[in-house]
Motif scaffolding. Structure first.
Motif, PDB file in Angstrom:
ATOM      1  N   LYS A  67       0.798  -1.351  -0.174  1.00 61.31           N
ATOM      2  CA  LYS A  67      -0.023  -0.069   0.050  1.00 61.31           C
ATOM      3  C   LYS A  67       0.713   1.437   0.078  1.00 61.31           C
ATOM      4  O   LYS A  67       0.404   2.253  -0.063  1.00 61.31           O
ATOM      5  CB  LYS A  67      -0.989   0.038   1.049  1.00 61.31           C
ATOM      6  CG  LYS A  67      -2.115  -1.097   1.186  1.00 61.31           C
ATOM      7  CD  LYS A  67      -3.128  -0.541   0.043  1.00 61.31           C
ATOM      8  CE  LYS A  67      -4.351  -1.202   0.046  1.00 61.31           C
ATOM      9  NZ  LYS A  67      -5.327  -0.585  -0.870  1.00 61.31           N
ATOM     10  N   LEU A  68       2.130   1.185   0.107  1.00 60.05           N
ATOM     11  CA  LEU A  68       2.954   2.338   0.255  1.00 60.05           C
ATOM     12  C   LEU A  68       3.800   2.100  -1.074  1.00 60.05           C
ATOM     13  O   LEU A  68       4.631   1.373  -1.369  1.00 60.05           O
ATOM     14  CB  LEU A  68       3.774   2.626   1.424  1.00 60.05           C
ATOM     15  CG  LEU A  68       3.074   2.805   2.644  1.00 60.05           C
ATOM     16  CD1 LEU A  68       3.992   2.400   3.884  1.00 60.05           C
ATOM     17  CD2 LEU A  68       2.403   4.013   2.657  1.00 60.05           C
ATOM     18  N   SER A  69       3.977   3.540  -1.666  1.00 63.64           N
ATOM     19  CA  SER A  69       5.044   3.567  -2.570  1.00 63.64           C
ATOM     20  C   SER A  69       6.487   3.439  -2.163  1.00 63.64           C
ATOM     21  O   SER A  69       6.620   3.934  -1.085  1.00 63.64           O
ATOM     22  CB  SER A  69       4.754   4.791  -3.462  1.00 63.64           C
ATOM     23  OG  SER A  69       5.306   5.884  -2.833  1.00 63.64           O
ATOM     24  N   ALA A  70       7.388   3.169  -2.967  1.00 66.08           N
ATOM     25  CA  ALA A  70       8.581   3.109  -2.490  1.00 66.08           C
ATOM     26  C   ALA A  70       9.121   4.411  -1.938  1.00 66.08           C
ATOM     27  O   ALA A  70       9.973   4.667  -0.881  1.00 66.08           O
ATOM     28  CB  ALA A  70       9.757   2.570  -3.495  1.00 66.08           C
ATOM     29  N   GLU A  71       8.773   5.573  -2.796  1.00 62.77           N
ATOM     30  CA  GLU A  71       9.168   6.973  -2.399  1.00 62.77           C
ATOM     31  C   GLU A  71       8.276   7.309  -0.854  1.00 62.77           C
ATOM     32  O   GLU A  71       9.066   8.001  -0.193  1.00 62.77           O
ATOM     33  CB  GLU A  71       8.522   7.783  -3.376  1.00 62.77           C
ATOM     34  CG  GLU A  71       9.449   9.155  -3.454  1.00 62.77           C
ATOM     35  CD  GLU A  71       8.874   9.856  -4.736  1.00 62.77           C
ATOM     36  OE1 GLU A  71       8.246   9.335  -5.700  1.00 62.77           O
ATOM     37  OE2 GLU A  71       8.901  10.956  -4.654  1.00 62.77           O
TER      38      GLU A  71
END
Ligand code: HEC
Length: 175
Positions: free
Chosen positions: A156-160
């Protein structure tokens, strides 16, 4: 020898007139049909807007929508991802949660790694924070329960966004 002329023979002039008449007829038909098309829209309604309405809405897979892309400011990332509801995070006004420990990883990451009960794979503070977000069950902070913090942040979280979170949390020292 005018009598030899066949009664239905057409001379050049007549052919030209018939040809022009046909063209005028086709043009008229074309105008009538195109009047129904986008050229004669109601005034005030640009074609582009109408075309947008006609477009199929884009289908988005819900599972692939990240909670945060990482482009947001840090406080938004914490709020949108739900962290703020469970954690108190110094510097983030809206983060007053009490379900989980106060996040002061600048001080605590080192302490967790030094805990003899720690059995995770992290070797650095950065890795510890990353692991506790992506895989919260690996190490349970004393006084808190497992299976409270969601285990799906990896999807659910982007790498950024994840990098920004870790960077921020590691700067918070216990006071
Ligand atoms: C539903 C409540 C809940 C949510 C949402 C939640 N957490 Fe947690 N978190 C907990 C609990 C409870 C613990 C303590 C148990 C454990 O260690 O797994 C914890 C532990 C942690 C730890 C370890 C803290 C330490 O001192 O070692 C970190 C880091 C952390 N959470 C970060 C986050 C981040 C970042 C988010 C959002 C992306 C988040 N949490 C969302 C409940 C939550």
């Amino acid at each position: 020898m005018a009598e030899n002329k066949k009664p239905f023979q057409l001379d050049k002039e007549t052919l030209v007139i018939i040809g022009v008449a046909c063209l005028v007829f086709l043009w008229t038909v074309d105008r009538i049909f195109s009047a129904k098309g986008p050229k004669e829209e109601e005034p005030g309604k640009p074609n582009a807007e109408r075309m947008e309405i006609r477009e199929e809405p884009k289908k988005v897979e819900k599972a692939n929508v990240p909670l945060a892309t990482g482009k947001e400011p840090i406080d938004k990332i914490f709020i949108q991802s739900g962290c703020a509801a469970c954690h108190t995070i110094p510097g983030i006004v809206a983060a007053r949660g009490r379900e989980g420990p106060k996040l002061e990883l600048g001080t605590n990451a080192r302490k967790r790694l030094a805990d003899p009960n720690y059995q995770g794979r992290a070797n650095t503070d950065w890795e510890y924070v990353q692991e506790s977000i992506l895989n919260p069950g690996v190490y349970i902070v004393k006084g808190y329960r497992d299976h409270v913090m969601p285990r799906w942040y990896g999807q659910k979280l982007s790498a950024e966004a994840l990098d920004k979170i870790i960077q921020y949390l590691l700067k918070i020292e216990e006071v």
